[in-house]
Design an enzyme around this catalytic site. Sequence first.
Site, PDB file in Angstrom:
ATOM      1  N   ARG A 106       0.827  -1.208   0.000  1.00  0.00           N
ATOM      2  CA  ARG A 106       0.000   0.000   0.000  1.00  0.00           C
ATOM      3  C   ARG A 106       0.867   1.267   0.000  1.00  0.00           C
ATOM      4  NH1 ARG A 106      -5.430   0.946   1.443  1.00  0.00           N
ATOM      5  NH2 ARG A 106      -5.611  -1.255   1.930  1.00  0.00           N
ATOM      6  N   TYR A 209       0.152 -13.388   0.375  1.00  0.00           N
ATOM      7  CA  TYR A 209       0.667 -13.165  -0.975  1.00  0.00           C
ATOM      8  C   TYR A 209       1.939 -12.325  -0.869  1.00  0.00           C
ATOM      9  CZ  TYR A 209      -2.249  -8.925  -0.416  1.00  0.00           C
ATOM     10  OH  TYR A 209      -2.845  -7.782   0.061  1.00  0.00           O
ATOM     11  N   ASP A 287     -14.362   4.700   0.296  1.00  0.00           N
ATOM     12  CA  ASP A 287     -14.943   4.267   1.561  1.00  0.00           C
ATOM     13  C   ASP A 287     -15.920   5.284   2.139  1.00  0.00           C
ATOM     14  OD1 ASP A 287     -13.696   1.846   1.586  1.00  0.00           O
ATOM     15  OD2 ASP A 287     -12.177   2.362   3.081  1.00  0.00           O
TER      16      ASP A 287
END
Length: 390
Positions: A106, A209, A287
């Site tokens: 991120r 991952y 969001d």
Amino acid sequence: MDLNGLKIRILGAGIGGLTAAIALRQRGGDVAILEQAEAITEVGAGLQVSPNGVAVLRALGLEDQLASRAVRAEAVELRDYAGGKLVARLDLGLMPEDARYYFVHRADLIDLLAGAARDAGVKVRLLQKVAEVVPGSSPVARMANGAEAKAQLIIGADGLHSKSRSALNGTVAPFFTRQVAWRATVPNTMDHGPVAQVHMGPRRHIVTYPLRGGALVNMVAVQERQSWVEEGWHIADDPNKLRARFADFGGQARAVLNAVSDVRQWGLFRHPVAPIWQKDNVALLGDAAHPTLPFMAQGAVMAMEDAWVLGDALAKAPDINTGLAQYQQRRQDRVARVVDAASGNAWKYHLSFTPVRMAAHFGLRAASILAPGRMMGQFDWIYRHDVTTD
């Protein structure tokens, strides 16, 4: 409408806010981002950018930068929790060549977007904590320190606790989903390949991952339980408590758990999709409009899709409020479907009655072997949707 010189203020320098800033600035807007933090940073978490998100970055001219910082995904593997036995494999290579799927830290994606925004001429103003948003023909964002930011258009990309959302919709309390999640990154000493592994167990699952060229592994662990913790990503927990809750998990999941030295915990809450996304020159994005649970890995990607469509709708409309209305119309049904799919997905990983779990895993294994294309095709409505050619 002509966006040249249109005074736009975006609240929040997250993935959605930065993507919107680039899209609007490329169309000529006078764009500034108001961010409450002292720097544009993100910490220790990975995310998945599926092909529908890559399409947005490609249209903004940023796909090559993403590829240089990310791991290209080859598959999603569903595995049994106990020994890590492979149940089913979704081969991402069955998608067309341009349908690329990436795992990225991120912080790396935020850094990429922030750099592109600044290069495009977006102004970034830090330490701008918004206390209130007042819609109107000249909307205003009032800061906690008493300062005001006036604009022709305010975009609320300010997340779960959005001041823009409350200005348009009032306050609605979320409800606890009876699920708690943990997030951590660890060194890739277990030779984790370029796949997302979903380790499925009774009332729990773990997703892993790789990140940063395979040097790190991202882990998200989810457990059903009655008690809850506050909403947020940055609540520290004891790694030994995490390991105890997943003590019966084996395979690579066990190796990842054993490597955890720092972990964050948060409660998963369900927020309704906002009924009003735009009004009086204020719009919601990401969001702030439609928080989603992490079980389809679409939260960040939906915000990126929003950002593109918002810029496109405004550019094609005769005025701001018509453009904003078309933005909500183009996005609302798709986002609601994705949010509902994510909300209903966790139980599939959490089957606790052994005969049912064994039967479900047998069916998944058979489908993976006998009809791999059809198994992948069930996600076409998400992955093959390209808002840039809509």
